[in-house]
Scaffold this motif. Structure first.
Motif, PDB file in Angstrom:
ATOM      1  N   UNK A  71       0.891  -1.219   0.061  1.00  0.00           N
ATOM      2  CA  UNK A  71       0.003   0.067   0.012  1.00  0.00           C
ATOM      3  C   UNK A  71       0.923   1.380  -0.028  1.00  0.00           C
ATOM      4  N   UNK A  72       2.172   1.046   0.495  1.00  0.00           N
ATOM      5  CA  UNK A  72       2.919   2.206   0.624  1.00  0.00           C
ATOM      6  C   UNK A  72       3.730   2.536  -0.517  1.00  0.00           C
ATOM      7  N   UNK A  97       6.088   2.935  -3.542  1.00  0.00           N
ATOM      8  CA  UNK A  97       6.748   4.215  -4.181  1.00  0.00           C
ATOM      9  C   UNK A  97       7.426   3.947  -5.555  1.00  0.00           C
ATOM     10  N   UNK A 142       5.524   4.901  -8.699  1.00  0.00           N
ATOM     11  CA  UNK A 142       5.333   6.197  -8.726  1.00  0.00           C
ATOM     12  C   UNK A 142       6.631   6.868  -9.273  1.00  0.00           C
ATOM     13  N   UNK A 171      -1.383   7.596  -6.295  1.00  0.00           N
ATOM     14  CA  UNK A 171      -2.208   8.432  -5.100  1.00  0.00           C
ATOM     15  C   UNK A 171      -3.542   7.748  -4.962  1.00  0.00           C
ATOM     16  N   UNK A 172      -3.963   7.371  -3.909  1.00  0.00           N
ATOM     17  CA  UNK A 172      -5.154   6.668  -3.348  1.00  0.00           C
ATOM     18  C   UNK A 172      -6.013   8.109  -2.922  1.00  0.00           C
ATOM     19  N   UNK A 200      -8.687  10.427  -0.877  1.00  0.00           N
ATOM     20  CA  UNK A 200      -8.969  10.139   0.318  1.00  0.00           C
ATOM     21  C   UNK A 200     -10.072   9.573   0.729  1.00  0.00           C
ATOM     22  N   UNK A 212      -9.446   5.523   0.675  1.00  0.00           N
ATOM     23  CA  UNK A 212      -8.442   4.790   1.727  1.00  0.00           C
ATOM     24  C   UNK A 212      -9.321   4.441   2.824  1.00  0.00           C
ATOM     25  N   UNK A 213      -9.201   2.991   3.186  1.00  0.00           N
ATOM     26  CA  UNK A 213      -9.572   2.786   4.639  1.00  0.00           C
ATOM     27  C   UNK A 213      -8.619   3.020   5.683  1.00  0.00           C
ATOM     28  N   UNK A 242      -2.836   0.448   9.551  1.00  0.00           N
ATOM     29  CA  UNK A 242      -2.743   0.473   8.178  1.00  0.00           C
ATOM     30  C   UNK A 242      -3.839   1.350   7.369  1.00  0.00           C
ATOM     31  N   UNK A 243      -3.402   1.239   6.059  1.00  0.00           N
ATOM     32  CA  UNK A 243      -4.261   1.807   5.178  1.00  0.00           C
ATOM     33  C   UNK A 243      -4.595   0.510   4.062  1.00  0.00           C
ATOM     34  N   UNK A 287      -3.271  -1.491  -6.408  1.00  0.00           N
ATOM     35  CA  UNK A 287      -4.579  -1.161  -5.849  1.00  0.00           C
ATOM     36  C   UNK A 287      -5.624  -2.096  -6.330  1.00  0.00           C
ATOM     37  N   UNK A 335       2.808   2.303   9.253  1.00  0.00           N
ATOM     38  CA  UNK A 335       2.094   1.497   8.472  1.00  0.00           C
ATOM     39  C   UNK A 335       1.859   2.085   7.118  1.00  0.00           C
ATOM     40  N   UNK A 336       2.305   3.333   6.808  1.00  0.00           N
ATOM     41  CA  UNK A 336       2.208   3.556   5.203  1.00  0.00           C
ATOM     42  C   UNK A 336       0.971   4.142   4.873  1.00  0.00           C
ATOM     43  N   UNK A 337      -0.108   4.340   5.640  1.00  0.00           N
ATOM     44  CA  UNK A 337      -1.421   4.593   4.880  1.00  0.00           C
ATOM     45  C   UNK A 337      -1.137   6.155   4.662  1.00  0.00           C
ATOM     46  N   UNK A 358       1.557   7.408   3.287  1.00  0.00           N
ATOM     47  CA  UNK A 358       2.380   7.383   1.980  1.00  0.00           C
ATOM     48  C   UNK A 358       1.410   7.294   0.849  1.00  0.00           C
ATOM     49  N   UNK A 359       0.438   6.355   0.860  1.00  0.00           N
ATOM     50  CA  UNK A 359      -0.610   6.082  -0.333  1.00  0.00           C
ATOM     51  C   UNK A 359      -1.350   7.023  -0.584  1.00  0.00           C
ATOM     52  N   UNK A 360      -1.612   8.104   0.257  1.00  0.00           N
ATOM     53  CA  UNK A 360      -2.810   9.081  -0.223  1.00  0.00           C
ATOM     54  C   UNK A 360      -1.866  10.449  -0.235  1.00  0.00           C
ATOM     55  N   UNK A 361      -0.759  10.568  -0.058  1.00  0.00           N
ATOM     56  CA  UNK A 361      -0.073  11.791  -0.612  1.00  0.00           C
ATOM     57  C   UNK A 361       0.121  12.268  -1.912  1.00  0.00           C
ATOM     58  N   UNK A 383      -3.661  16.145   4.244  1.00  0.00           N
ATOM     59  CA  UNK A 383      -4.499  14.990   4.074  1.00  0.00           C
ATOM     60  C   UNK A 383      -3.757  13.736   4.836  1.00  0.00           C
ATOM     61  N   UNK A 389      -5.863  11.443   7.796  1.00  0.00           N
ATOM     62  CA  UNK A 389      -6.294   9.764   7.479  1.00  0.00           C
ATOM     63  C   UNK A 389      -5.511   9.000   8.531  1.00  0.00           C
ATOM     64  N   UNK A 395      -4.388   6.725  11.280  1.00  0.00           N
ATOM     65  CA  UNK A 395      -5.108   5.967  12.050  1.00  0.00           C
ATOM     66  C   UNK A 395      -4.597   6.179  13.336  1.00  0.00           C
TER      67      UNK A 395
END
Lengths: 398, 64
Positions: free
Chosen positions: A158-159, A161, A164, A171-172, A174, A177-178, A259-260, A283, B20-22, B24-27, B50, B54, B56
């Motif tokens: 999920x993280x 890079x 990218x 980019x997810x 907002x 993203x859970x 986590x995301x 994704x 956790x990297x949450x 990172x994924x939305x930036x 943002x 988000x 957690x």
């Protein structure tokens, strides 16, 4: 670690491991790198997977199965619950894995098949040449080394890079993203053969709370909420703490992970010259359930199969790798992701009153079929009042 | 200099962060990176907030 490989896999989760195992088994030289010091830890996962889904990739082994699940319970915001049982009496529908050992087993298999494995090794930049990915710069304990590869597979989660850096926008949004938190709890009263899902805008806005058994009196108790509902005082951990205080006040937490989880549509393209993207990094998580283990393994294996052919044919161009992108999109998995994305888009608009109505009516159905799709189909059929809200959903369900 | 400035804009509470990297994924800028067990922010951060929203755990704070 050599200076060059046929295939470089970035990330040692189930997706990366399947890619590495598949490619190594086919006789290609493979390097799998994992930035963490250990495969399988920390676990950022509720660890659930369907029994048949798992069997496509590995023989079940009690060493990495924490619990076998025979049914699920859905709990409405008002507390009314319905049970979904397995269709065939005595048949087990799913497992709750022990990912610390499961992930290791998969990487072990990749290594046994001939793949090189490096932990605490991070890909810090792609090697780009004429717009094509030709490997990566790897950092290991203070040293830096360029490793060239005909094909690089980004399995960095999920993280992610890496893709990218190669020019793919990952980019997810907002709202998709859970934001998630989970406690491994012990000393709690649970049925070790049932997964429980709690719904409601007060309990878990646009998401759900899960209780996935890890054995007797122990379970993964977790929550995912929409990123757009997250904020000070109302973060995933805050919601989880409130749930646990209410439901399992005497339970003990022996592990806390956050986590995301993406619930967006997959990347527009999962291939470019010299690069394939798989699993969470692509994704391809199921947008309705948030499940991603199977999807990662499926895309990982397919990527390696297509990638191996491209290498054998002499060039890993985007065109040569496209059968991977098209392959997963047109597979049952890809279609389920698309369908469940539509269901999720409807689900997140439902008020607690509607969620109550849905679960109350589903309770009356005595469903034997476990799937999301048959559940939704039946509920709509029997709830004319809900049809207005769920119109359009029918079109996406066959 | 740029780096120091951006870090001033986004404070990472390492004692809270669950790496956790949450975020990172939305930036939208790709300014965050999870390196093993710690999070880094680079100069492309625009302080959009943002990530702080988000997270957690609430480990990120945009400095005014």
């Amino acid at each position: 670690m050599k200076d060059s490989y046929d295939i470089l896999v970035i990330g040692g989760g189930p997706g990366g491991a399947l890619a590495a195992r598949t490619a190594a088994t086919a006789g290609y030289s493979v390097l799998l790198v994992e930035k963490r010091p250990a495969i399988g830890a920390p676990v950022r996962c509720a660890e659930g997977i369907g029994k048949e889904a798992l069997a496509e990739f590995i023989k079940p082994d009690e060493r990495w199965i924490s619990a076998e699940v025979t049914g699920a319970e859905l709990v409405a915001p008002d507390g009314v619950s319905m049970k979904l049982a397995s269709e065939v009496a005595g048949s087990k529908v799913g497992y709750i894995l022990d990912r610390k050992f499961f992930d290791r087993e998969l990487v072990w298999q990749a290594a046994e098949a001939g793949a090189d494995v490096m932990v605490k090794t991070r890909a810090s930049a792609p090697i780009l040449s004429g717009g094509a990915v030709k490997g990566a710069v790897l950092e290991y304990c203070g040293s830096r080394k360029k490793v060239h590869a005909d094909l690089t597979i980004a399995a960095d989660g999920v993280e992610s890079k890496f893709s990218r850096w190669c020019g793919i926008d990952t980019t997810i949004p907002v709202r998709e993203i859970m934001s998630a938190a989970q406690y491994l709890m012990t000393d709690i009263d649970i049925d070790p053969s049932i997964t429980i899902f709690y719904f409601g805008n007060t309990i878990a806005p646009e998401g759900y709370v899960w209780v996935f058994p890890k054995g007797n009196r122990t379970a993964n108790v977790g929550i995912g909420i929409s990123g757009k509902k997250s904020g000070p005082g109302n973060r995933a951990k805050d919601y989880l703490d409130r749930f646990v205080a209410d439901r399992f006040p005497a339970g003990k937490t022996i592990e806390c992970v956050v986590g995301g989880v993406s619930v967006c549509r997959p990347l527009e393209s999962t291939v470019m010259d010299g690069l394939m993207v798989i699993g969470d990094a692509a994704r391809v998580v199921d947008p309705m359930t948030g499940g991603g283990i199977y999807n990662a393994m499926f895309t990982g294996r397919l990527a390696a199969e297509v990638g191996a052919r491209a290498i054998a044919d002499g060039a890993c161009t985007k065109e040569a790798l496209m059968p991977y992108d098209e392959g997963w999109r047109n597979s049952p998995l890809g279609k389920a992701i698309e369908r469940n994305w539509h269901i999720k888009e409807k689900f997140i608009t439902l008020s607690d009153a509607k969620l109550n109505a849905i679960i109350h009516s589903a309770k009356a159905l005595d469903l034997k079929d476990f799937s999301t799709i048959s559940l939704v189909r039946e509920i709509i059929k029997r709830n004319p009042l809900l049809l207005a809200d769920l119109a359009g959903l029918m079109a996406s369900i066959r | 200099m740029l780096r120091a400035y951006s870090i001033k804009m986004l404070k990472i509470h390492r004692d809270i962060c669950g790496y956790c990297g949450c975020c990172v994924s939305i930036c939208p800028e790709g300014a965050l990176e999870l390196i093993d067990a710690y999070l880094e922010v680079d100069e492309s951060c625009t302080s959009c907030g943002i990530c702080a929203k988000v997270c957690p755990l609430g480990a990120l704070e945009v400095m005014k």
